[in-house]
Design a protein around this motif. Structure first.
Motif, PDB file in Angstrom:
ATOM      1  N   ALA A  46       0.819  -1.216   0.000  1.00  0.00           N
ATOM      2  CA  ALA A  46       0.000   0.000   0.000  1.00  0.00           C
ATOM      3  C   ALA A  46       0.853   1.267   0.000  1.00  0.00           C
ATOM      4  CB  ALA A  46      -0.936   0.005   1.207  1.00  0.00           C
ATOM      5  N   GLU A  47       2.126   1.127  -0.311  1.00  0.00           N
ATOM      6  CA  GLU A  47       3.036   2.269  -0.244  1.00  0.00           C
ATOM      7  C   GLU A  47       2.636   3.396  -1.201  1.00  0.00           C
ATOM      8  OE1 GLU A  47       4.912  -1.421   1.134  1.00  0.00           O
ATOM      9  OE2 GLU A  47       3.979  -0.874  -0.784  1.00  0.00           O
ATOM     10  N   GLN A  48       2.081   3.045  -2.359  1.00  0.00           N
ATOM     11  CA  GLN A  48       1.731   4.079  -3.330  1.00  0.00           C
ATOM     12  C   GLN A  48       0.644   5.003  -2.782  1.00  0.00           C
ATOM     13  OE1 GLN A  48       3.419   4.625  -6.177  1.00  0.00           O
ATOM     14  NE2 GLN A  48       2.200   6.487  -6.409  1.00  0.00           N
ATOM     15  N   ALA A  49      -0.210   4.494  -1.912  1.00  0.00           N
ATOM     16  CA  ALA A  49      -1.245   5.341  -1.312  1.00  0.00           C
ATOM     17  C   ALA A  49      -0.619   6.463  -0.498  1.00  0.00           C
ATOM     18  CB  ALA A  49      -2.173   4.506  -0.439  1.00  0.00           C
ATOM     19  N   VAL A  50       0.487   6.160   0.192  1.00  0.00           N
ATOM     20  CA  VAL A  50       1.191   7.188   0.960  1.00  0.00           C
ATOM     21  C   VAL A  50       1.861   8.174   0.017  1.00  0.00           C
ATOM     22  CG1 VAL A  50       3.085   7.602   2.565  1.00  0.00           C
ATOM     23  CG2 VAL A  50       1.539   5.671   2.931  1.00  0.00           C
ATOM     24  N   ARG A  51       2.521   7.657  -1.021  1.00  0.00           N
ATOM     25  CA  ARG A  51       3.186   8.550  -1.969  1.00  0.00           C
ATOM     26  C   ARG A  51       2.185   9.481  -2.639  1.00  0.00           C
ATOM     27  NH1 ARG A  51       4.799   9.144  -7.151  1.00  0.00           N
ATOM     28  NH2 ARG A  51       6.919   9.994  -7.449  1.00  0.00           N
ATOM     29  N   ASP A  52       0.999   8.958  -2.947  1.00  0.00           N
ATOM     30  CA  ASP A  52      -0.031   9.786  -3.568  1.00  0.00           C
ATOM     31  C   ASP A  52      -0.567  10.843  -2.610  1.00  0.00           C
ATOM     32  OD1 ASP A  52       0.214   8.291  -5.867  1.00  0.00           O
ATOM     33  OD2 ASP A  52      -1.542   7.036  -5.469  1.00  0.00           O
ATOM     34  N   LEU A  53      -0.568  10.534  -1.314  1.00  0.00           N
ATOM     35  CA  LEU A  53      -1.097  11.481  -0.322  1.00  0.00           C
ATOM     36  C   LEU A  53      -0.215  12.712  -0.173  1.00  0.00           C
ATOM     37  CD1 LEU A  53      -2.949  12.267   2.147  1.00  0.00           C
ATOM     38  CD2 LEU A  53      -1.302  10.997   3.552  1.00  0.00           C
ATOM     39  N   LEU A  54       1.094  12.537  -0.253  1.00  0.00           N
ATOM     40  CA  LEU A  54       2.010  13.623   0.101  1.00  0.00           C
ATOM     41  C   LEU A  54       1.728  14.919  -0.652  1.00  0.00           C
ATOM     42  CD1 LEU A  54       5.393  11.671   0.511  1.00  0.00           C
ATOM     43  CD2 LEU A  54       3.661  12.230   2.239  1.00  0.00           C
ATOM     44  N   PRO A  55       1.552  14.914  -1.982  1.00  0.00           N
ATOM     45  CA  PRO A  55       1.268  16.179  -2.669  1.00  0.00           C
ATOM     46  C   PRO A  55      -0.112  16.746  -2.345  1.00  0.00           C
ATOM     47  CG  PRO A  55       2.063  14.496  -4.206  1.00  0.00           C
ATOM     48  CD  PRO A  55       1.726  13.808  -2.932  1.00  0.00           C
ATOM     49  N   GLU A  56      -0.996  15.924  -1.767  1.00  0.00           N
ATOM     50  CA  GLU A  56      -2.350  16.366  -1.468  1.00  0.00           C
ATOM     51  C   GLU A  56      -2.482  16.950  -0.061  1.00  0.00           C
ATOM     52  OE1 GLU A  56      -4.939  13.095  -2.088  1.00  0.00           O
ATOM     53  OE2 GLU A  56      -4.367  12.800  -4.189  1.00  0.00           O
ATOM     54  N   LEU A  57      -1.464  16.765   0.765  1.00  0.00           N
ATOM     55  CA  LEU A  57      -1.576  17.193   2.166  1.00  0.00           C
ATOM     56  C   LEU A  57      -1.827  18.692   2.271  1.00  0.00           C
ATOM     57  CD1 LEU A  57       1.000  15.252   4.363  1.00  0.00           C
ATOM     58  CD2 LEU A  57      -1.455  15.504   4.747  1.00  0.00           C
ATOM     59  N   GLY A  58      -1.103  19.479   1.490  1.00  0.00           N
ATOM     60  CA  GLY A  58      -1.277  20.923   1.552  1.00  0.00           C
ATOM     61  C   GLY A  58      -2.708  21.329   1.266  1.00  0.00           C
ATOM     62  N   GLY A  59      -3.334  20.678   0.292  1.00  0.00           N
ATOM     63  CA  GLY A  59      -4.716  20.980  -0.040  1.00  0.00           C
ATOM     64  C   GLY A  59      -5.670  20.609   1.077  1.00  0.00           C
ATOM     65  N   LEU A  60      -5.409  19.483   1.737  1.00  0.00           N
ATOM     66  CA  LEU A  60      -6.254  19.082   2.867  1.00  0.00           C
ATOM     67  C   LEU A  60      -6.136  20.078   4.016  1.00  0.00           C
ATOM     68  CD1 LEU A  60      -5.665  15.219   2.939  1.00  0.00           C
ATOM     69  CD2 LEU A  60      -7.711  16.431   2.163  1.00  0.00           C
ATOM     70  N   VAL A  61      -4.901  20.529   4.279  1.00  0.00           N
ATOM     71  CA  VAL A  61      -4.711  21.532   5.337  1.00  0.00           C
ATOM     72  C   VAL A  61      -5.482  22.802   4.997  1.00  0.00           C
ATOM     73  CG1 VAL A  61      -3.040  22.986   6.544  1.00  0.00           C
ATOM     74  CG2 VAL A  61      -2.472  20.596   6.044  1.00  0.00           C
ATOM     75  N   ARG A  62      -5.394  23.235   3.748  1.00  0.00           N
ATOM     76  CA  ARG A  62      -6.094  24.456   3.350  1.00  0.00           C
ATOM     77  C   ARG A  62      -7.606  24.289   3.405  1.00  0.00           C
ATOM     78  NH1 ARG A  62      -1.666  24.419  -0.146  1.00  0.00           N
ATOM     79  NH2 ARG A  62      -2.834  23.387  -1.817  1.00  0.00           N
ATOM     80  N   SER A  63      -8.096  23.101   3.085  1.00  0.00           N
ATOM     81  CA  SER A  63      -9.545  22.891   3.076  1.00  0.00           C
ATOM     82  C   SER A  63     -10.134  23.063   4.468  1.00  0.00           C
ATOM     83  CB  SER A  63      -9.876  21.501   2.529  1.00  0.00           C
ATOM     84  OG  SER A  63      -9.515  20.484   3.444  1.00  0.00           O
ATOM     85  N   VAL A  64      -9.372  22.702   5.486  1.00  0.00           N
ATOM     86  CA  VAL A  64      -9.831  22.890   6.866  1.00  0.00           C
ATOM     87  C   VAL A  64      -9.444  24.273   7.375  1.00  0.00           C
ATOM     88  CG1 VAL A  64      -9.702  22.036   9.241  1.00  0.00           C
ATOM     89  CG2 VAL A  64      -9.668  20.417   7.329  1.00  0.00           C
ATOM     90  N   GLY A  65      -8.203  24.657   7.147  1.00  0.00           N
ATOM     91  CA  GLY A  65      -7.688  25.895   7.728  1.00  0.00           C
ATOM     92  C   GLY A  65      -8.256  27.162   7.123  1.00  0.00           C
ATOM     93  N   PHE A  66      -8.695  27.128   5.851  1.00  0.00           N
ATOM     94  CA  PHE A  66      -9.231  28.323   5.209  1.00  0.00           C
ATOM     95  C   PHE A  66     -10.457  28.852   5.947  1.00  0.00           C
ATOM     96  CE2 PHE A  66     -12.043  30.392   2.109  1.00  0.00           C
ATOM     97  CZ  PHE A  66     -11.190  31.384   1.628  1.00  0.00           C
TER      98      PHE A  66
END
Length: 338
Positions: free
Chosen positions: A29-49
């Motif tokens: 399941a390693e690719q799921a983690v690799r795919d998450l990394l570029p999306e983390l910033g967007g998730l932070v912004r979706s909550v933090g905005f």
């Protein structure tokens, strides 16, 4: 691969609330983690905005074994599994952990919401091994009654202590984070005198002033966690420790989290605490505080999160190391011998 040395939010000011998540990643399941990394910033912004005053951030770290399973190419130079420390009386264990999330905000609920989104995003790829909800206590004190993080470096000193630089250019802007969960014997601690507590910590309890060298015991926490090189240089780390607890479970503790450009620094601190300096002269706090977890992770720069290293293919991951294909010394490979 050129790397922008912009770090994750490691140097951001300390906050009032945090969630610490330690995850293991399923084989395959390693690719799921690799795919998450570029999306983390967007998730932070979706909550933090929606909550601009909360200062919501998320720092992600990757363990050595997961790094090798996930990415092709070099590993950060100092990344390795957490090294347990076993002294005559005290033990700092190494426990499972592939992925680490340090979520911070003014209040707890934004951290919780972001953690929920990340957990949902990863699904069955991960298992939550440890979850701790940290809070700031009175006057930034821990549950033992002392101010924590007093000696944290600031400004340029903090960046120098924490961030990888030219010594490992492929990973510049990253850092290493060591985590441990300590459980306290509060009843035993509170049964001791204030003077005994001050001697265990190495500071005065009321005003947080460090005891002078004539008074401070050599086995105090402050004395043993101060690392000074032969040339007089003091080695520093950035701590963001937080109290946590459960009334129902009767658990009261401190979550230790230390960021450093070189994990050798906190490792030397642990050696001095648990084995002693000299050997046997161990940290007095360990009479009341027990380490129950231990992990080490590499925290990539923001550029590396946005553009992770190439994925490690199954063929590469499964290919045996030629030097170990027939035993640790290569003994047993008879090709070409006769």
């Amino acid at each position: 691969m050129p790397v922008d040395p912009q770090p994750q939010a490691v140097l951001s000011p300390l906050t009032e609330s945090a969630v610490f998540l330690t995850l293991t990643v399923a084989e395959g399941a390693e690719q799921a983690v690799r795919d998450l990394l570029p999306e983390l910033g967007g998730l932070v912004r979706s909550v933090g905005f929606r909550l601009p005053d909360e200062g919501l951030t998320c720092i992600v770290g990757v363990g050595a074994e997961l790094w090798d399973r996930t990415f092709d190419g070099p590993r950060p130079a100092a990344l390795h599994p957490f090294r347990e420390v076993r002294g005559a009386r005290h033990h700092a264990p190494s426990t499972p952990g592939d992925l680490f999330l340090h979520l911070r905000a003014l209040r707890l609920f934004p951290c919780f919401e972001l953690a929920r989104l990340v957990r949902t995003r990863l699904g069955d790829a991960v298992e939550v091994i440890d979850e701790v909800h940290g809070f700031r206590y009175f006057d930034r004190r821990d549950l033992l009654g002392f101010v924590d993080g007093t000696e944290n470096p600031v400004g340029d000193d903090a960046a120098a202590a924490v961030l990888v630089g030219d010594e490992d250019p492929d990973f510049a802007g990253g850092t290493y984070v060591m985590t441990q969960k300590y459980l306290h014997d509060l009843d035993g601690w509170q049964a001791t005198s204030v003077e005994a507590r001050e001697h265990a910590v190495g500071r005065r309890m009321l005003d947080d002033v460090e005891l002078d060298d004539a008074t401070k015991p050599t086995d105090s926490h402050v004395a043993l966690t101060t690392i000074v090189e032969e040339d007089g240089t003091e080695r520093e780390i950035l701590r963001d420790n937080m109290p946590f607890g459960s009334i129902a479970d009767g658990e009261y503790g401190t979550y230790f989290i230390g960021y450093a450009a070189d994990p050798d620094v906190p490792e030397r601190m642990l050696q001095r605490m648990f084995v002693g300096e000299p050997e046997g002269n161990t940290d007095r706090l360990l009479e009341f505080s027990t380490a129950v977890t231990g992990n080490l992770f590499f925290v990539p720069s923001t550029a590396m999160l946005d553009d992770p290293p190439p994925a490690r293919t199954a063929a590469v991951a499964d290919e045996p190391d030629p030097a170990h294909a027939h035993g640790d010394l290569g003994i047993g490979d008879l090709r070409g011998t006769g």
